[in-house]
Write an enzyme that holds these catalytic residues in place. Sequence first.
Site, short mmCIF file in Angstrom:
data_model
loop_
_atom_site.label_atom_id
_atom_site.label_comp_id
_atom_site.label_asym_id
_atom_site.label_seq_id
_atom_site.Cartn_x
_atom_site.Cartn_y
_atom_site.Cartn_z
CE LYS A 1 -3.64 1.92 2.93
NZ LYS A 1 -4.44 1.52 4.10
CG ASP B 1 -13.44 3.30 5.95
OD1 ASP B 1 -14.67 3.46 5.78
OD2 ASP B 1 -12.61 3.38 5.04
#
Length: 629
Positions: free
Chosen positions: A371, A462
């Site tokens: 990432k 989230d």
Amino acid sequence: MRIKLRYLSSSFLLLFFLCYVQSQEFLPNTTGYTCSPNQTTNQCQTYAFYRASAPNYRASAPNLLDLASIGDLFSVSRLMISNPSNISSPSSPLIQDQPLFVPLTCSCNTLNTSYSISFANLSYTIVQGDTFYLVSTYLYLNLTTYQSVMIVNPTVVPTELEAGDVVQFPIFCKCPNETQLQNQVSYLVSYVLQPSDNLSSVASMFGIETQSIIDVNGNNSQTFETIFVPVTRLPQLPQLTQPDAATPASPEAGKTERKGVNTGLAIGLAICGVLLVLVTGMLIYSEVILKKRRKRKSDDAEKQKLQFDKGGKGFKNMEVNLMADVSDCLDKYKLFNIEELRAATNDFSEDCLIQGSVYKGFINGEVYAIKMMKWNACEELKILQKVNHGNLVRLEGFCIDPEDANCYLIYEYIENGSLHAWLHENNNKKLNWKTRLRIAVDVANGLQYIHEHTRPRVVHKDIKSSNVLLDSNMRAKIANFGLAKSGCNAITMHIVGTQGYMAPEYLADGVVSTKMDVFSFGVVLLELLSGKEAVDDEGRALWTSVGGILEGNEESKVKRMKEWMDVVFLQDTCSMESLMSVTDIAIACVHRDPSKRPSMVDIVYALCKSDDLFFDISEDGIDPQVNAR
Ligand SMILES: *[C@@H]1O[C@H](CO)[C@@H](O)[C@H](O)[C@H]1NC(C)=O
Ligand SMILES: *[C@@H]1O[C@H](CO)[C@@H](O)[C@H](O)[C@H]1NC(C)=O
Ligand SMILES: *[C@@H]1O[C@H](CO)[C@@H](O)[C@H](O)[C@H]1NC(C)=O
Ligand SMILES: *[C@@H]1O[C@H](CO)[C@@H](O)[C@H](O)[C@H]1NC(C)=O
Ligand SMILES: *[C@@H]1O[C@H](CO)[C@@H](O)[C@H](O)[C@H]1NC(C)=O
Ligand SMILES: *[C@@H]1O[C@H](CO)[C@@H](O)[C@H](O)[C@H]1NC(C)=O
Ligand SMILES: *[C@@H]1O[C@H](CO)[C@@H](O)[C@H](O)[C@H]1NC(C)=O
Ligand SMILES: *[C@@H]1O[C@H](CO)[C@@H](O)[C@H](O)[C@H]1NC(C)=O
Ligand SMILES: *[C@@H]1O[C@H](CO)[C@@H](O)[C@H](O)[C@H]1NC(C)=O
């Protein structure tokens, strides 16, 4: 009196309409700012620079000198404005022209095949006397234009607005593109150029170089046009002191002035023809506005000119901080170098992209998910080093690119992709109830772990089906701690998250607690049960649709349940009871009042009960419908 006022406003409508048809060609970018819908940064959180004011364009125009009414206008809470705006007491009144940063959720909207513009979509309910122009100009202060409102509301006839009509007002905004993100631009703040501004004065207000504004907007911006100011962080707004006697236009004064308008209008009606009346009305009205403006200006004459703190800090500092912050976990993780990652991902090519900024790469024969992040990776890294659980995606290592202070986190690669894809994209392979229940239990276990077994507690913030990944055995792992927060019951100014999953108290007031994860988990349960997306095509949130399903007697419950649940369960061997007990849990999770929601501990317990029940029955091969408890 009423009727006369109404005449007055409709005369405005007509005159303004005539004026604008003429001046249209002089206004650039009037219909909006184009964007490309397939950009990866399709939606973002941004801000508009807004000046508090008391508009006077119609009778009973809202007084926008307090945060509550500005919040209503932009569908945000007071705290969401006061925090970024350096206001310590959100309930005290504002001063005329007080600068504010109002948060916007900006997205690229495709209006037809060849035309996409980016804006924050705000609903506004029309009041008698409103026109597209007046609302854009005096309430949204030119952050949108009536031309753009017309395009976004193709079915609304601008000349036939009625009180109570709901119109979408597209507030101009932009999301930073890849290049800008790499250059540490976090926000492109929407700013309406004022007559007294020039680009260099705006640049110095925001503490940036004039050239960076020109890079984004060109050097040809006109007064009252929206420009986008690229900043790494919001500058601190000066908090103006409340002038003592100069409270703007007391109600008494307002009354007499309005009376004057009415009298003028009445005389006009008696003497002249209708057209003349319209013109007179217009003249008187604008005179009044001008007078008021002048009065206010002199009232505020001693008020300081705005000065902003320098916002742009050197990025070198950040890099140093980042290294310092992560140094204590250096030994726990593998440290990769950037060359290795470049080689693994074919120089971060599209082919290796999994989604967002996550790439798949092979390093020494092992497959990883890599990432790419900005300097804010630190938060995630700090949290991940604290957690270690089979239902959380494991961090393997990281890498810091010394050149641009980019950070890369390297995770275990999870073969089967996201739950979201399995539920909503792979239409040929539907998951059965047993698998879905197992996934629910896995996610609940992961959440229970971060809520109960970390100190301080971690809130993921989230949780959604696209952050639930499935491994080769279809066991679930929670991914993406990018927004996670340690510490509880905090209030944040920075509302981030995903539409349809965010708890109401978080959206409204930025309250961060473990109960917001419980809410989002409830939405994921609803997705598992219904096979529907968290937000439907019409923008309705799934959680708002489940209220009454389990009300009434057994028969009507089962009937409603069968209509609502995923159709695949009709052929599945699962028990209605199991489905209904999980639905019950999901409904409890999405309770509006966070204190009424169960804790993850309760949920794991309840799910496992349902789990046992189901597995006992199905493994015995007994028809669950017959064997209902
Ligand atoms: C705004 O208008 C100018 C002049 O018409 C044009 O050159 C520019 O591309 C427009 N910007 C956007 C973002 O549409
Ligand atoms: C984005 O869309 C444009 C047309 O709208 C197309 O030409 C371009 O190839 C697309 N880019 C990607 C990466 O899909
Ligand atoms: C798309 O919408 C824009 C703005 O309303 C309009 O100018 C353009 O002609 C439309 N294009 C198509 C293909 O409909
Ligand atoms: C704006 O929001 C409304 C409802 O909130 C929705 O009906 C409309 O389609 C949205 N418009 C766009 C362009 O996203
Ligand atoms: C908005 O722009 C118009 C010109 O397009 C200008 O007359 C008006 O004063 C502006 N409104 C505000 C509040 O600055
Ligand atoms: C911009 O405005 C400031 C004062 O607001 C003035 O000092 C400066 O000269 C102006 N710059 C340009 C390029 O007009
Ligand atoms: C991003 O935006 C800037 C300024 O508008 C532009 O110069 C740059 O080419 C854009 N980059 C990409 C990748 O679109
Ligand atoms: C604006 O840009 C054009 C071309 O990009 C350039 O010729 C012109 O000198 C610039 N104007 C100012 C005031 O910088
Ligand atoms: C707000 O602005 C004032 C004046 O510029 C400054 O002194 C103060 O530190 C700021 N307050 C906060 C909470 O940032």
